[in-house]
Design an enzyme around this catalytic site. Sequence first.
Site, PDB file in Angstrom:
ATOM      1  CE1 TYR A  46      -4.146   1.443  -0.268  1.00 13.77           C
ATOM      2  CE2 TYR A  46      -3.612   2.632   1.732  1.00 13.77           C
ATOM      3  CZ  TYR A  46      -4.440   2.428   0.641  1.00 13.77           C
ATOM      4  OH  TYR A  46      -5.551   3.215   0.466  1.00 13.77           O
TER       5      TYR A  46
ATOM      6  CE  LYS B 291      -7.206   6.425   0.150  1.00 10.23           C
ATOM      7  NZ  LYS B 291      -8.358   7.133  -0.465  1.00 10.23           N
TER       8      LYS B 291
END
Length: 260
Positions: free
Chosen positions: A161, A168
């Site tokens: 990720y 995020k």
Amino acid sequence: MIPEVKAKLLEGKRGLVVGIANDQSIAWGCARAFRALGAELAVTYLNDKAKPYVEPLAEALEAPIVMPLDVAVPGQLEAVFDRIAEQWGELDFVVHSIAFSPKETLQGRVVDVPHDGFLKTMDISCWSFIRMAHLSEPLMKRGGTLFTMTYYGSQMVVKNYNVMGVAKAALESAVRYIAAELGPKGIRVHAISPGPLATRAASGIPEFDELLNRAQETAPTRSLVSIDDVGMATAFLAHDAARLITGDTIYIDGGYHIVD
């Protein structure tokens, strides 16, 4: 599938949904749920290449406002809000379901991220939501709800990720600050965190199929979340019954995030 809805709980509300790319998009699941509950929608498509995929979906939603929106193109975001102000005069909710990182930036280590790639990732994935909140504020005259999409990789290190987890995390922090700033005006702010979903955006994450399998095997419900699950839960939060819920990250993942 969206369950049959007999009561139009969001009738009279109007909202903007940003991020529909095709019928597998989280934004599409949200848009369908909002429409099923009676809301009127404005939708956007990224560019001319995306337009043929989004236009039929916008027609299915009976959306009176359908416009191009690439938040990296100066003036396009303002044009969308100007159109909403002109045609509707007000806005009740916004769904921000966009994120981007250049391939070479996303697939590399965070410690090796190039400056331009980092800025691009943050600009599209975080700054655009802050900007939408700024433009929404004067249109939410009776209060409203702002939604953005996040993921568990913001809180825990998720393999592959990478820099998107950093973006995020910044996005979730922005949600808390915006919720505190706009709360006195009756504007609520939510970060929606779905479990792993097989969307086009997720296809850029290496070994994503393994992540899906692990989520299904590990989640307490032993099931993967769907875009319709995300949509209905998100739509509920736009209802006045949820008026005292704000500023948090709402997990819609079958409980996956609670399991080590």
